[in-house]
Design a protein around this motif. Sequence first.
Motif, PDB file in Angstrom:
ATOM      1  N   LEU A  16      -8.946  87.861  21.622  1.00 48.12           N
ATOM      2  CA  LEU A  16      -7.873  88.208  20.692  1.00 48.12           C
ATOM      3  C   LEU A  16      -6.988  87.011  20.405  1.00 48.12           C
ATOM      4  O   LEU A  16      -6.552  86.810  19.276  1.00 48.12           O
ATOM      5  CB  LEU A  16      -7.056  89.363  21.259  1.00 48.12           C
ATOM      6  CG  LEU A  16      -7.869  90.648  21.336  1.00 48.12           C
ATOM      7  CD1 LEU A  16      -7.089  91.723  22.051  1.00 48.12           C
ATOM      8  CD2 LEU A  16      -8.255  91.109  19.947  1.00 48.12           C
ATOM      9  N   SER A  33      -6.077  87.052  26.814  1.00 46.10           N
ATOM     10  CA  SER A  33      -7.227  87.526  26.047  1.00 46.10           C
ATOM     11  C   SER A  33      -7.779  86.404  25.190  1.00 46.10           C
ATOM     12  O   SER A  33      -7.206  86.034  24.171  1.00 46.10           O
ATOM     13  CB  SER A  33      -6.834  88.710  25.156  1.00 46.10           C
ATOM     14  OG  SER A  33      -7.960  89.102  24.397  1.00 46.10           O
ATOM     15  N   LEU A  54     -16.544  91.143  22.676  1.00 44.41           N
ATOM     16  CA  LEU A  54     -15.368  90.298  22.915  1.00 44.41           C
ATOM     17  C   LEU A  54     -15.782  88.875  23.273  1.00 44.41           C
ATOM     18  O   LEU A  54     -15.179  87.909  22.810  1.00 44.41           O
ATOM     19  CB  LEU A  54     -14.513  90.908  24.030  1.00 44.41           C
ATOM     20  CG  LEU A  54     -13.813  92.213  23.638  1.00 44.41           C
ATOM     21  CD1 LEU A  54     -13.283  92.931  24.868  1.00 44.41           C
ATOM     22  CD2 LEU A  54     -12.681  91.937  22.650  1.00 44.41           C
ATOM     23  N   LEU A 102     -11.877  96.610  20.397  1.00 43.73           N
ATOM     24  CA  LEU A 102     -10.418  96.711  20.486  1.00 43.73           C
ATOM     25  C   LEU A 102     -10.011  97.928  21.318  1.00 43.73           C
ATOM     26  O   LEU A 102      -9.075  97.861  22.122  1.00 43.73           O
ATOM     27  CB  LEU A 102      -9.799  96.795  19.088  1.00 43.73           C
ATOM     28  CG  LEU A 102      -9.911  95.522  18.239  1.00 43.73           C
ATOM     29  CD1 LEU A 102      -9.314  95.759  16.857  1.00 43.73           C
ATOM     30  CD2 LEU A 102      -9.229  94.336  18.899  1.00 43.73           C
ATOM     31  N   LEU A 132      -7.223  90.840  11.593  1.00 50.28           N
ATOM     32  CA  LEU A 132      -6.972  92.066  12.356  1.00 50.28           C
ATOM     33  C   LEU A 132      -6.326  93.156  11.511  1.00 50.28           C
ATOM     34  O   LEU A 132      -6.221  94.299  11.950  1.00 50.28           O
ATOM     35  CB  LEU A 132      -6.081  91.760  13.567  1.00 50.28           C
ATOM     36  CG  LEU A 132      -6.787  91.088  14.742  1.00 50.28           C
ATOM     37  CD1 LEU A 132      -5.786  90.735  15.818  1.00 50.28           C
ATOM     38  CD2 LEU A 132      -7.891  91.966  15.312  1.00 50.28           C
ATOM     39  N   GLU A 156     -10.166  97.009  24.833  1.00 45.63           N
ATOM     40  CA  GLU A 156      -9.018  96.214  25.252  1.00 45.63           C
ATOM     41  C   GLU A 156      -7.775  97.099  25.418  1.00 45.63           C
ATOM     42  O   GLU A 156      -6.965  96.868  26.310  1.00 45.63           O
ATOM     43  CB  GLU A 156      -8.744  95.094  24.240  1.00 45.63           C
ATOM     44  CG  GLU A 156      -9.853  94.060  24.184  1.00 45.63           C
ATOM     45  CD  GLU A 156      -9.977  93.255  25.468  1.00 45.63           C
ATOM     46  OE1 GLU A 156     -10.339  93.865  26.502  1.00 45.63           O
ATOM     47  OE2 GLU A 156      -9.737  92.045  25.453  1.00 45.63           O
ATOM     48  N   THR A 180      -1.552  92.430  19.648  1.00 44.88           N
ATOM     49  CA  THR A 180      -2.528  91.849  20.549  1.00 44.88           C
ATOM     50  C   THR A 180      -2.019  91.728  21.969  1.00 44.88           C
ATOM     51  O   THR A 180      -2.793  91.661  22.898  1.00 44.88           O
ATOM     52  CB  THR A 180      -2.947  90.476  20.025  1.00 44.88           C
ATOM     53  OG1 THR A 180      -1.775  89.828  19.573  1.00 44.88           O
ATOM     54  CG2 THR A 180      -3.923  90.619  18.899  1.00 44.88           C
TER      55      THR A 180
END
Lengths: 196, 236
Positions: free
Chosen positions: B139, B136, B55, B97, B150, B100, B2
Motif C-alpha cells: 500500500l 505496508s 499484495l 485490500l 486507490l 489488509e 491506507t
Amino acid sequence: MSGPEARARVLRGALDCVTRQGFAGTTVTDVARAAGVSRASVYRWFPGGRDEIFAATVAAEVARFYGAMAAAVADAPDLATTVERALGFAHRELRANAALQALLATEPEPLLRFLDHEYAATLGWVTDHLRSVLAAEAAAGRVRPGVDLDQAAGFVATVGISVMATPGRCDLADPAAVATFVRQELLAGILVGPGA
Amino acid sequence: MTAVLRAPTGSAADPAAADPAAADPAAADPAAADPAAADPAAAIRPDAALAEATLAEIARVGLARLSVDAVARAAGVSRATLYRRCPGKPALVGAALDHEVARAVAAVAVAVADARALDDAVAAMFLTGARTLATSVALGGIVAADPGALAPYLDFAGGDALLARLTDGLAPLLAPWAADPRRAAEWVARIGIDLCRTPTPLIDPTDPGAVRRFVATFVTPGIAPRGSAAPKEEGP
C-alpha cells in the motif's frame, strides 16, 4: 466566439459525449462535432487531447457542483443547517447527475481518478466556507471552548465530503436521519449544547 | 485509508482472544450476536494465499502493472481457479485490500485490549492504524507511486464496501463502551479512513497526544456511551 466561450463549448460537448458514450467511446472528433468547433480549435485549447479534455470536463462539473451547493446553503442560519442542506443537496444532485451515474456504472475507474484530482481543491473550498460559518458560531458563543476553528472546519469538511460519496448507514434522502448524523455525531464535539 | 490496512508484522494474535467484547456478556447485542461480528477477522477474511500473493506482486511491480497471471503463478493456482475466486483484477485487488483490513482489525483488537475508556480505545485504533501504514510495502508503494489508483476502492460503491468491512471489524471492539456499537464503529471507521486520505492532514497520526486530543474533541462526543439512551436511529 471568444476564447473562454469556445473552451466552455468544448467542455459542454465533451460532457454530452461522455454521458452518452463514456470516456473510452469518445474521440476528439466526437467532442469537436458536439461542440460545433473544429478539431484544431479543440487541440488549441487542450493540446493534451482526450485526457486533458476529460480532466477539465470533470473539474468544470465539480466546480459547478460546489458553486450550486454554496448557493443552496448561502442563507442557512447556522452551521448545523448549513451542513444538513449541503448533504441533502449533494444527495439530490449526485443522484440526478446523468454523467456521474452513467460513468459510475460503466467506467468508475477513470472517473474516480479524475474526481480524485479535484479532491484537494474541493476540500479547500469547503473548508474555507465552513471556517466563516464557524467563526459566526464562535462569535455567538456556540462553539465549545478549546475547539480550534481551523481544525474544526477541516474536520467537518473532510468528513462531510466523505459522507456525500460514501454515505454508509446515513440515509441522505431522509432529512431526519441527516439531522441526527449532523447534530449528534458530526458536530457533537464542536457546538455547545445538547443536540448541537 | 491506507494507514488502517495492515497489521504490524508479528501481531497476528487471535483477535477474538484479545477482544474485550468476546468475554463480556453485555456485548450480546444484535451486532455481537451475529457470529461473523463476534470474530472481527472472520467477518472479512478472504482467500489469504491469493491476497498475500496479490499484495506481494503489487509491492514488486505496482498496482498499474499488476498481472493476474503473475498472481496465479505466485499463489500456485491455475488461472481458471483464480478467476473463479476473484473474477478480474479489480476483484483481486479488492480482496487483497479486504485482507489488509482484516489484518488491521486484528492489530487494533490487540491495541484496544488494555483500553480503560472509550477515548483510550478510539485513540488506540487511530494510532495503530497510522503505525501500520508505514509497514505496508504494497500500500505504501501504491500511495507513493499513484494515490489516485486507490480511488475506486475508496469512493462511492468501493468506499461503502470498505466502510462496511471496517465497521464490521470495529463494532465488537466498541461494544464495551458504546450504546450502539455498529453506529459508533461506522463513525470511527469513517474518520479513520478520512484521516488517512485527506491531502491536508488534520493531525499528526503518529503523535499520541495529538491523536488523544483530536479523539476527545471531535470523535467521542459523537458516540453515545453504553448505559445512556442510544440516539434514535433505524437499525442496520
